[in-house]
Design an enzyme around this catalytic site. Structure first.
Site, short mmCIF file in Angstrom:
data_model
loop_
_atom_site.label_atom_id
_atom_site.label_comp_id
_atom_site.label_asym_id
_atom_site.label_seq_id
_atom_site.Cartn_x
_atom_site.Cartn_y
_atom_site.Cartn_z
N LEU A 65 -62.17 112.05 19.62
CA LEU A 65 -63.22 111.94 18.60
C LEU A 65 -63.52 113.30 17.96
CD1 LEU A 65 -65.63 109.32 20.21
CD2 LEU A 65 -63.68 108.95 18.67
N ARG A 66 -62.97 114.37 18.55
CA ARG A 66 -62.93 115.71 17.94
C ARG A 66 -64.26 116.46 17.88
NH1 ARG A 66 -57.70 116.04 18.81
NH2 ARG A 66 -56.36 115.02 17.28
N ASN A 96 -60.59 117.38 24.97
CA ASN A 96 -60.07 118.57 24.28
C ASN A 96 -60.84 118.87 22.99
OD1 ASN A 96 -58.94 116.32 23.04
ND2 ASN A 96 -56.97 117.29 22.66
N ASP A 153 -55.70 115.81 28.91
CA ASP A 153 -54.78 115.23 27.92
C ASP A 153 -54.50 116.14 26.73
OD1 ASP A 153 -53.26 112.95 26.78
OD2 ASP A 153 -54.68 113.31 25.17
N ASP A 308 -54.74 106.47 21.88
CA ASP A 308 -54.48 107.89 21.64
C ASP A 308 -54.82 108.25 20.19
OD1 ASP A 308 -53.91 110.53 22.06
OD2 ASP A 308 -51.75 110.27 22.32
N HIS A 312 -56.36 113.95 12.30
CA HIS A 312 -56.16 115.30 11.79
C HIS A 312 -56.49 115.31 10.31
CE1 HIS A 312 -54.36 116.92 15.40
NE2 HIS A 312 -53.55 115.88 15.47
N GLY A 327 -49.90 113.51 16.44
CA GLY A 327 -50.93 112.49 16.61
C GLY A 327 -51.05 111.57 15.42
#
Lengths: 433, 310
Positions: A65-66, A96, A153, A308, A312, A327
């Site tokens: 989800l960034r 991450n 991950d 996954d 981006h 991704g």
């Protein structure tokens, strides 16, 4: 008082209840209502669901989800909206971010950001501090904060000793804690971009060979078996990795595995035009691998279909193939891809797909409100989809990103309603928040 | 001809012959005192060289200039690219400036194909990563045909680091298209596993291959590969896969030695061998200009007979 709904005449597919039959489902006060309340006169809103499928809301075990840190790619608001559009009521948010989710403070931060989101968010904790593979992250305080899955991950746990320690350490907490690994041997994939084989040879791209995954999967399983730890393998992509997992399960190793929709649908030949939206790690493999992955879902060797979802920014993906980040987004297309690739051809029954996308991931996440059973008094986390609707994937998406590996593809099956605790997050296919 | 030249898979045998025939007529231009024809007057050719390659850039520049095109050289150093401009924005800028053709050299495989999605002009691949280098293949085919009179049935060995060589990929495809008999020779770590599917043979024994050859094509050893453990040492590489004087002596009388340059004398090719009459390395360079003239002419000029233009 929240609204009351009756979904009339839906085919209810609810693996947790062992149910697949046509009936009405009523919702009142945010929970599934009893049979007496399906009387339409009591309902403030009747929804004609004939020809539609109603099931527990989907649960994604693997989404990026960034936020915090990479809000130019996705935010929790846009990511959860994308999830809702795809029929999800809960997603696991990978660690991450920046800062990395390696302590309870970030877990609380992510939860707080998700409070206004369109689905529930379950933060995944990092295995190692800063995802650096060296020191263990603050697992205890994160477990206390409700985290049940830990993963570095994006990076494999490169060091077998670290994996061993984390699997042993995870036993301390009296609840089941799962360590999820991105299984690729780092030395074999270094510098590689797509599956190593005829396509990589022809395109002049360095490869990520299948054995990189098989080595890592075999190692992880050996460590899980020796420690008795609880291992989950992220996004399996090769036939032999599926075989290794099948063997390990038969042998009593405590292991579960997931596969992505894109690995179930596409092969390395689909990257032959240097389409950066199809650059994913692990890479798209061969048709034989894809066949084995589908069979793995069918026979339960692969427990979960997880997206996954990896958003981006446009400019990041509109770059040279080797320079673009890996991704694809997946939350909005996952169900339709699974239906198109598995259910429509008849290789996997619908109930098994719902189990792999809802029931099982909910159980692994400890998301007890999700994944069914849709029984009276249970939270009304559900979704309704039209299994026949054909649609073409195109931007814009509810996601902030548009790096979909399926752009231009025609898929079957589209979500019409998603409901989170009795509130519609998606109505008539459109997000409500 | 297709609109772009991205790969040797883009050209048929007939088109290769046409390009080579056209180059023959342009080769004569290079021998004149005034080395120029007006074929592409008013057309703009951009050399977008985002990876350094003085030789190839000069060859393309001379080719375009001898056709009277306007030539713009755009390199990475000191340009907007150095300031972080994306390939797409660079392409759109060149497009807005009216580039009729963009000749691109880039370290990223596939970047010429990506470029075609963003610009209307013709795109010529001047070498992309470890993918292809089709104009090198064409000039090599031209040199072989000139020297040996034919391409069909020629027995050619391409020797060295095939895995990382865009030259080897393009030349293999071109030779197979023209009916030649290709053997890839090198350390097994540097031959792509799937190479036989290209329609070529693979051998790890240079000595066994040498006596049967019409062309022995040596690839440059990229010394940095040694660090990646593809082979133990330069010394061992030379011992097994270098074109030594002894090996060159085992070549048939009329066999030729080729190299795309720049050479590592004493590594993949012995210095004396490079200077033998059977070595046609300088002819390759000369033919490079004529081939690139022919290609730009056929892509941009199109209609008339090459004879008229020359």
């Amino acid at each position: 008082m929240s609204r009351r709904f009756v979904f009339e005449g839906a085919r209810v597919v609810d693996p947790a209840a062992g149910l697949d039959e046509v009936r009405d489902v009523a919702v009142a006060g945010g929970v599934i209502a009893g049979a007496e309340e399906t009387d339409w006169a009591q309902a403030s809103e009747r929804i004609d669901a004939r020809g539609l499928v109603l099931s527990p809301g989907l649960v994604d075990l693997h989404a990026h989800l960034r936020e915090p840190g990479y809000e130019h790619k996705e935010t929790i608001a846009t990511g959860t909206r994308a999830a809702a559009v795809g029929g999800y009521t809960a997603v696991a948010a990978m660690a991450n971010t920046d800062p990395v989710t390696d302590n309870a403070a970030i877990v609380h931060l992510v939860r707080g950001l998700a409070a206004e989101g369109s689905c529930d968010v379950f933060p995944v904790g990092a295995v190692t501090k800063g995802l650096e593979g060296a020191t263990l992250a603050a697992m205890g305080e994160m477990v206390e904060a409700g985290v049940r899955i830990f993963s570095d991950d994006g990076n494999p746990v490169a060091d077998a000793r670290t994996l061993r320690n984390i699997l042993v350490y995870a036993k301390a907490f009296g609840v089941e804690v799962i360590v999820a690994d991105h299984a690729e041997d780092a030395s074999l994939v270094e510098g590689g971009h797509i599956h190593e084989g005829p396509v990589s040879d022809a395109l002049g791209l360095a490869g990520r060979p299948g054995e990189a995954e098989e080595i890592a999967v075999a190692r992880d399983i050996a460590v899980a078996r020796a420690t008795g730890g609880r291992l989950h393998l992220c996004h399996l992509s090769t036939a032999r990795a599926v075989d290794i997992v099948r063997w390990a399960k038969a042998d009593g190793v405590r292991v579960s595995a997931e596969v992505t929709p894109h690995h179930l649908a596409l092969t390395d030949h689909d990257v032959a035009t240097y389409d950066t939206n199809r650059k994913v790690y692990p890479p798209l493999r061969t048709a034989d691998d894809r066949e084995a992955l589908r069979a793995g879902v069918a026979d339960g060797t692969i427990d979960v279909i997880a997206t996954d979802h990896a958003p981006h920014a446009v400019e990041e993906k509109e770059a040279e193939f080797d320079l673009s980040p890996p991704g694809t987004i997946g939350l909005e297309t996952a169900l339709a891809v699974a239906l198109t690739e598995l259910v429509v051809p008849g290789s996997v029954p619908l109930g098994r797909v719902i189990e792999a996308m809802s029931t099982t991931p909910a159980r692994l996440l400890g998301a007890t409100d999700h994944g069914g059973p849709l029984e009276p008094g249970r939270p009304a986390n559900l979704m309704v989809f039209d299994p026949e609707a054909a649609w073409t994937v195109e931007a814009p998406f509810a996601s902030k990103a548009r790096n979909s590996a399926f752009l231009g593809c025609t898929l079957r099956g589209r979500v019409v309603y998603t409901m989170l605790r009795g509130e519609l997050t998606v109505a008539e296919g459109k997000p409500t928040r | 001809m297709k609109r772009h030249l991205l790969s040797m898979h883009d050209v048929t045998a007939d088109e290769v012959t046409r390009i080579l025939d056209t180059a023959e007529s342009f080769r004569e231009v290079g021998t004149r005192v005034i080395k120029k024809v007006p074929a592409l007057r008013g057309r703009t050719v951009v050399n977008l060289f985002l990876e350094n390659s003085t030789r190839t850039r000069i060859s393309f520049e001379l080719a375009a200039k001898r056709l009277s095109a306007d030539v713009i050289n755009f390199g990475a150093g000191g340009s907007s690219v150095a300031k972080g401009e994306s390939l797409k924005d660079t392409a759109l800028t060149l497009q807005a400036m009216g580039a009729d053709a963009i000749v691109i050299r880039h370290s990223s495989s596939g970047s010429p194909l990506q470029l075609t999605r963003w610009v209307d002009g013709h795109v010529v691949n001047a070498g992309d990563g470890t993918h292809e280098h089709p104009t090198q293949a064409l000039l090599d085919l031209s040199t072989m045909r000139q020297r040996l009179g034919r391409l069909e049935g020629l027995r050619v060995a391409i020797v060295g680091d095939v895995r990382h060589s865009r030259v080897a990929r393009s030349l293999s495809h071109g030779l197979v298209t023209m009916g030649a008999d290709v053997t890839l020779v090198g350390p097994p770590t540097l031959i792509p596993a799937d190479a036989p599917s290209w329609g070529v043979a693979v051998s790890y024994d240079l000595d066994g291959v040498i006596p049967k050859l019409d062309v022995c094509y040596m690839l440059r050893v990229q010394r940095e590969r040694q660090r990646l453990e593809f082979f133990p040492s330069i010394r061992e590489y030379t011992r097994l896969f270098g074109l030594t004087r002894e090996r060159a002596a085992a070549l048939a009388d009329d066999a030729v030695v080729m190299h795309p340059g720049p050479m590592n004398r004493g590594v993949e090719i012995d210095s004396d061998v490079a200077d033998l009459p059977r070595s046609v390395i300088e002819e390759q360079v000369t033919n490079g200009i004529a081939i690139r003239m022919a290609l730009l002419y056929l892509l941009l000029g199109g209609a008339g007979e090459p004879g008229d233009a020359a």
